[in-house]
Design a protein around this motif. Structure first.
Motif, mmCIF file in Angstrom:
data_model
loop_
_atom_site.group_PDB
_atom_site.id
_atom_site.type_symbol
_atom_site.label_atom_id
_atom_site.label_comp_id
_atom_site.label_asym_id
_atom_site.label_seq_id
_atom_site.Cartn_x
_atom_site.Cartn_y
_atom_site.Cartn_z
ATOM 1 N N PRO A 138 -85.552 -18.102 91.611
ATOM 2 C CA PRO A 138 -84.388 -18.805 92.156
ATOM 3 C C PRO A 138 -84.801 -20.187 92.668
ATOM 4 O O PRO A 138 -85.845 -20.355 93.273
ATOM 5 C CB PRO A 138 -83.932 -17.913 93.307
ATOM 6 N N GLY A 139 -83.997 -21.170 92.367
ATOM 7 C CA GLY A 139 -84.297 -22.530 92.786
ATOM 8 C C GLY A 139 -85.184 -23.296 91.818
ATOM 9 O O GLY A 139 -85.401 -24.485 91.999
ATOM 10 N N SER A 140 -85.708 -22.614 90.800
ATOM 11 C CA SER A 140 -86.554 -23.284 89.796
ATOM 12 C C SER A 140 -86.099 -22.904 88.390
ATOM 13 O O SER A 140 -86.850 -22.315 87.617
ATOM 14 C CB SER A 140 -88.015 -22.882 89.990
ATOM 15 N N PRO A 141 -84.858 -23.233 88.025
ATOM 16 C CA PRO A 141 -84.334 -22.773 86.735
ATOM 17 C C PRO A 141 -85.019 -23.370 85.513
ATOM 18 O O PRO A 141 -84.869 -22.862 84.412
ATOM 19 C CB PRO A 141 -82.860 -23.169 86.778
ATOM 20 N N THR A 142 -85.804 -24.416 85.685
ATOM 21 C CA THR A 142 -86.478 -24.999 84.526
ATOM 22 C C THR A 142 -87.874 -24.416 84.298
ATOM 23 O O THR A 142 -88.488 -24.694 83.275
ATOM 24 C CB THR A 142 -86.597 -26.534 84.672
ATOM 25 N N VAL A 143 -88.367 -23.608 85.237
ATOM 26 C CA VAL A 143 -89.690 -22.988 85.099
ATOM 27 C C VAL A 143 -89.496 -21.578 84.546
ATOM 28 O O VAL A 143 -89.100 -20.665 85.264
ATOM 29 C CB VAL A 143 -90.448 -22.953 86.441
ATOM 30 N N VAL A 144 -89.767 -21.406 83.265
ATOM 31 C CA VAL A 144 -89.525 -20.137 82.576
ATOM 32 C C VAL A 144 -90.660 -19.158 82.889
ATOM 33 O O VAL A 144 -91.829 -19.461 82.677
ATOM 34 C CB VAL A 144 -89.390 -20.357 81.058
ATOM 35 N N THR A 145 -90.289 -17.975 83.397
ATOM 36 C CA THR A 145 -91.275 -16.961 83.785
ATOM 37 C C THR A 145 -91.284 -15.756 82.852
ATOM 38 O O THR A 145 -92.129 -14.878 82.989
ATOM 39 C CB THR A 145 -90.991 -16.479 85.219
ATOM 40 N N GLY A 146 -90.351 -15.713 81.932
ATOM 41 C CA GLY A 146 -90.274 -14.623 80.965
ATOM 42 C C GLY A 146 -89.028 -14.798 80.123
ATOM 43 O O GLY A 146 -88.212 -15.690 80.383
ATOM 44 N N TYR A 147 -88.910 -13.955 79.111
ATOM 45 C CA TYR A 147 -87.682 -13.994 78.309
ATOM 46 C C TYR A 147 -87.408 -12.629 77.710
ATOM 47 O O TYR A 147 -88.299 -11.801 77.545
ATOM 48 C CB TYR A 147 -87.739 -15.070 77.225
ATOM 49 N N VAL A 148 -86.137 -12.413 77.414
ATOM 50 C CA VAL A 148 -85.687 -11.197 76.743
ATOM 51 C C VAL A 148 -84.673 -11.618 75.694
ATOM 52 O O VAL A 148 -83.880 -12.535 75.916
ATOM 53 C CB VAL A 148 -85.088 -10.168 77.730
ATOM 54 N N SER A 149 -84.741 -10.969 74.544
ATOM 55 C CA SER A 149 -83.783 -11.280 73.483
ATOM 56 C C SER A 149 -83.248 -9.990 72.891
ATOM 57 O O SER A 149 -83.934 -8.967 72.858
ATOM 58 C CB SER A 149 -84.435 -12.128 72.386
ATOM 59 N N LEU A 150 -82.005 -10.069 72.451
ATOM 60 C CA LEU A 150 -81.397 -9.007 71.657
ATOM 61 C C LEU A 150 -81.291 -9.547 70.246
ATOM 62 O O LEU A 150 -80.796 -10.654 70.040
ATOM 63 C CB LEU A 150 -80.024 -8.625 72.208
ATOM 64 N N GLU A 151 -81.768 -8.765 69.301
ATOM 65 C CA GLU A 151 -81.852 -9.234 67.922
ATOM 66 C C GLU A 151 -81.305 -8.171 66.973
ATOM 67 O O GLU A 151 -81.173 -7.006 67.345
ATOM 68 C CB GLU A 151 -83.309 -9.556 67.590
ATOM 69 N N PRO A 152 -81.012 -8.558 65.738
ATOM 70 C CA PRO A 152 -80.540 -7.573 64.759
ATOM 71 C C PRO A 152 -81.576 -6.458 64.566
ATOM 72 O O PRO A 152 -82.782 -6.700 64.571
ATOM 73 C CB PRO A 152 -80.368 -8.386 63.476
ATOM 74 N N PHE A 153 -81.082 -5.261 64.400
ATOM 75 C CA PHE A 153 -81.913 -4.070 64.236
ATOM 76 C C PHE A 153 -82.125 -3.794 62.750
ATOM 77 O O PHE A 153 -81.179 -3.857 61.965
ATOM 78 C CB PHE A 153 -81.209 -2.888 64.915
ATOM 79 N N LEU A 154 -83.348 -3.484 62.383
ATOM 80 C CA LEU A 154 -83.708 -3.109 61.003
ATOM 81 C C LEU A 154 -83.124 -4.061 59.963
ATOM 82 O O LEU A 154 -82.294 -3.687 59.133
ATOM 83 C CB LEU A 154 -83.303 -1.671 60.700
ATOM 84 N N ASN A 155 -83.522 -5.295 60.068
ATOM 85 C CA ASN A 155 -83.167 -6.315 59.080
ATOM 86 C C ASN A 155 -81.691 -6.675 59.055
ATOM 87 O O ASN A 155 -81.219 -7.249 58.082
ATOM 88 C CB ASN A 155 -83.637 -5.915 57.679
ATOM 89 N N GLY A 156 -80.953 -6.305 60.078
ATOM 90 C CA GLY A 156 -79.583 -6.747 60.190
ATOM 91 C C GLY A 156 -78.594 -6.124 59.224
ATOM 92 O O GLY A 156 -77.531 -6.686 58.976
#
Length: 168
Positions: free
Chosen positions: A61-79
């Motif tokens: 909080p307070g440092s939105p430009t400092v990325v500490t991790g990421y999570v993504s949702l992506e197509p499953f089994l080749n979409g």
């Protein structure tokens, strides 16, 4: 520590790539042997869609430009269309932010938002030796759906992959 998150922007891609590259030498969370480049991830990021396949970045909080991790949702089994109800999840944390609540925060965000995005199931694969990640996902209700023995060549060893999922 308390964490926050926001949708990733193109400007976050170098930090996302750095975080991903930080796990390659550890041989704990990816089968890539060599670091990736920002250019090699441009298409992946361009295909992300905040309304269907978002990428969220974590930050303090307070440092939105400092990325500490990421999570993504992506197509499953080749979409393939029949799998549209399932999202493949990817979660990576900056080494300095592991074990401090960032993973719980980002995974919780993905689980909470997935139904709004049209998903009925989330699934992912985790190396069997990655107990920290397995504990994190189990704590969120993910169950082991299968184990693929010795399917990952990490250079110094073969690794089992655990397939985990969560019906929403």
């Amino acid at each position: 520590m308390t964490y926050a998150h926001r949708l990733a922007t193109r400007a976050d891609l170098p930090a996302i790539v750095d975080i991903y590259n930080s796990v390659i030498p550890e041989r704990s969370a990816t089968c890539d042997w060599e670091p990736i480049t920002v250019a090699s991830r441009e298409a992946w990021f361009a295909e992300s869609d905040p309304d269907r396949y978002p990428v969220w970045v974590g930050h303090e909080p307070g440092s939105p430009t400092v990325v500490t991790g990421y999570v993504s949702l992506e197509p499953f089994l080749n979409g393939r269309r029949g799998y549209d109800i399932t999202a493949d999840l990817a979660l990576y944390l900056h080494p300095e932010h592991r074990g401090r609540g960032q993973g719980e925060h980002l995974l919780g965000q993905a689980v909470a938002r997935a139904p709004e995005l049209g998903f009925q199931t989330i699934a992912t694969t985790i190396f069997a030796s990655n107990e920290r990640s397995l504990r994190l996902f189990r704590a969120r209700g993910f169950q082991e759906w299968g184990r693929l023995p010795a399917v990952a060549d990490l250079g110094d060893r073969l690794e089992d992959v655990v397939f985990v999922g969560l019906p929403l």
